[in-house]
Design a protein around this motif. Structure first.
Motif, PDB file in Angstrom:
ATOM      1  N   ILE A  94       0.960  -1.142  -0.036  1.00 25.63           N
ATOM      2  CA  ILE A  94      -0.158   0.129  -0.001  1.00 25.63           C
ATOM      3  C   ILE A  94       0.866   1.255  -0.061  1.00 25.63           C
ATOM      4  N   GLU A  95       1.836   1.324   0.975  1.00 20.87           N
ATOM      5  CA  GLU A  95       2.802   2.534   0.714  1.00 20.87           C
ATOM      6  C   GLU A  95       3.643   2.509  -0.548  1.00 20.87           C
ATOM      7  N   ARG A  96       4.067   1.250  -1.007  1.00 26.08           N
ATOM      8  CA  ARG A  96       4.657   1.402  -2.194  1.00 26.08           C
ATOM      9  C   ARG A  96       3.796   2.043  -3.551  1.00 26.08           C
ATOM     10  N   ARG A  97       2.576   1.854  -3.486  1.00 27.18           N
ATOM     11  CA  ARG A  97       1.756   2.196  -4.315  1.00 27.18           C
ATOM     12  C   ARG A  97       1.190   3.469  -4.304  1.00 27.18           C
ATOM     13  N   PHE A  98       1.252   3.912  -2.818  1.00 25.93           N
ATOM     14  CA  PHE A  98       1.053   5.116  -2.765  1.00 25.93           C
ATOM     15  C   PHE A  98       2.230   6.093  -3.282  1.00 25.93           C
ATOM     16  N   ILE A  99       3.446   5.716  -3.057  1.00 25.86           N
ATOM     17  CA  ILE A  99       4.733   6.383  -3.392  1.00 25.86           C
ATOM     18  C   ILE A  99       4.622   6.628  -4.894  1.00 25.86           C
ATOM     19  N   GLU A 100       4.337   5.435  -5.482  1.00 29.35           N
ATOM     20  CA  GLU A 100       4.128   5.115  -7.049  1.00 29.35           C
ATOM     21  C   GLU A 100       3.195   6.361  -7.711  1.00 29.35           C
ATOM     22  N   MET A 101       1.894   6.306  -6.864  1.00 28.29           N
ATOM     23  CA  MET A 101       0.994   7.348  -7.406  1.00 28.29           C
ATOM     24  C   MET A 101       1.578   8.688  -7.392  1.00 28.29           C
ATOM     25  N   ARG A 102       2.211   9.181  -6.316  1.00 25.35           N
ATOM     26  CA  ARG A 102       2.495  10.410  -6.137  1.00 25.35           C
ATOM     27  C   ARG A 102       3.780  10.727  -7.229  1.00 25.35           C
ATOM     28  N   ARG A 103       4.606   9.596  -7.507  1.00 28.15           N
ATOM     29  CA  ARG A 103       5.658   9.799  -8.340  1.00 28.15           C
ATOM     30  C   ARG A 103       5.005   9.900  -9.841  1.00 28.15           C
ATOM     31  N   ASN A 104       3.787   9.243 -10.226  1.00 26.61           N
ATOM     32  CA  ASN A 104       3.383   9.416 -11.549  1.00 26.61           C
ATOM     33  C   ASN A 104       2.722  10.561 -11.365  1.00 26.61           C
ATOM     34  N   ALA A 105       2.210  11.117 -10.485  1.00 26.22           N
ATOM     35  CA  ALA A 105       1.382  12.752 -10.813  1.00 26.22           C
ATOM     36  C   ALA A 105       2.437  13.582 -10.756  1.00 26.22           C
ATOM     37  N   LYS A 106       3.549  13.473 -10.075  1.00 24.79           N
ATOM     38  CA  LYS A 106       4.596  14.397 -10.359  1.00 24.79           C
ATOM     39  C   LYS A 106       5.039  14.420 -11.803  1.00 24.79           C
ATOM     40  N   ILE A 107       5.271  13.092 -12.514  1.00 27.47           N
ATOM     41  CA  ILE A 107       5.756  13.107 -13.881  1.00 27.47           C
ATOM     42  C   ILE A 107       4.660  13.910 -14.612  1.00 27.47           C
ATOM     43  N   GLN A 108       3.448  13.591 -14.362  1.00 26.07           N
ATOM     44  CA  GLN A 108       2.094  14.051 -15.296  1.00 26.07           C
ATOM     45  C   GLN A 108       2.108  15.542 -15.061  1.00 26.07           C
TER      46      GLN A 108
END
Length: 260
Positions: free
Chosen positions: A132-146
């Motif tokens: 869950i924590e990894r997925r949250f970090i990945e979501m934040r990273r993807n949002a930053k890239i977008q």
């Protein structure tokens, strides 16, 4: 074969002799053993599928939070294979799943039948907290890239407009038309503002490559304007004067001579 012999009392007694024949030796097949989960020692499963009878399928009920799933799987499958099936149902990757049966978490290599799983057995699926924590970090990273892509795209659109203005100024100067210097200076300032926007964008990967590309475009435009600024100073302004054409006044009307 029966033989008669005399005993001490002069009587004849019968004695039998038994001929033993050796039975053919049956070579015992070597059996390999392996330890199953829970410490049970069982015969090792053959790697050749043809040697094994077809195992029946079982229906499993899976509870995942408020959701309920029912899947069909071979009774001799492993919990790892169950997780792969649940990936299509839940969207969770196998390494993000924790499967519980009878109050215990089951490992990927555990077999269903060896753990007592039967038809209509109930499993409990839990998402791994670390995932869950990894997925949250990945979501934040993807949002930053977008966000970086959107910001770079906005700068690109502005640079496109400024490039058109640079081309117009270059065309005018090449045709010998002097351009007001303030127009060139203002255009340089506008380009530098876009360069500052690019510097403030945090990007990585492909977004970073796009950022560098737009930065080079801005730099090229500024350099072109510096050259055009020098060339524009050498252009002599064209002075247009209006010269009016003057005409002499019309001759006076001729005087007619009268004769008697």
């Amino acid at each position: 074969m029966m033989k008669k012999k005399s005993n001490g009392y002069g009587k004849m007694s019968e004695s039998s002799t038994t001929t033993t024949t050796s039975m053919p030796t049956i070579e015992e097949e070597e059996v390999e053993w392996e330890m199953r989960p829970g410490g049970m020692l069982v015969q090792k499963r053959s790697d050749n599928v043809k040697d094994l009878p077809a195992a029946p399928n079982v229906r499993l009920r899976v509870a995942y939070g408020a959701l309920r799933y029912e899947i069909s799987v071979n009774s001799s499958a492993t919990f790892g294979e169950v997780k792969k099936i649940l990936t299509a149902e839940t969207g969770l990757q196998p390494d993000e799943q924790r499967v519980m049966f009878r109050g215990k978490e089951r490992e990927n290599g555990h077999y269903l039948d060896m753990c007592g799983v039967k038809d209509r057995s109930k499993l409990i699926l839990i998402q791994d907290p670390s995932s869950i924590e990894r997925r949250f970090i990945e979501m934040r990273r993807n949002a930053k890239i977008q966000n970086a892509y959107r910001a770079i795209s906005d700068v690109s659109m502005e640079v496109d407009k400024l490039v058109d203005q640079v081309s117009a100024i270059e065309k005018s100067i090449s045709n010998g038309v002097k351009v007001p210097e303030v127009q060139i200076t203002t255009l340089i300032e506008m380009l530098m503002r876009q360069a500052i926007k690019l510097d403030n964008i945090s990007a990585e990967g492909d977004a970073s490559a796009q950022k560098n590309l737009q930065g080079k475009r801005v730099q090229k435009c500024v350099e072109s304007l510096d050259v055009l600024k020098i060339a524009n100073a050498k252009v002599k302004p064209v002075i247009v004067t209006t010269k009016w054409e003057t005409f002499d006044p019309p001759p006076s009307a001729p005087k007619w001579e009268f004769f008697d």
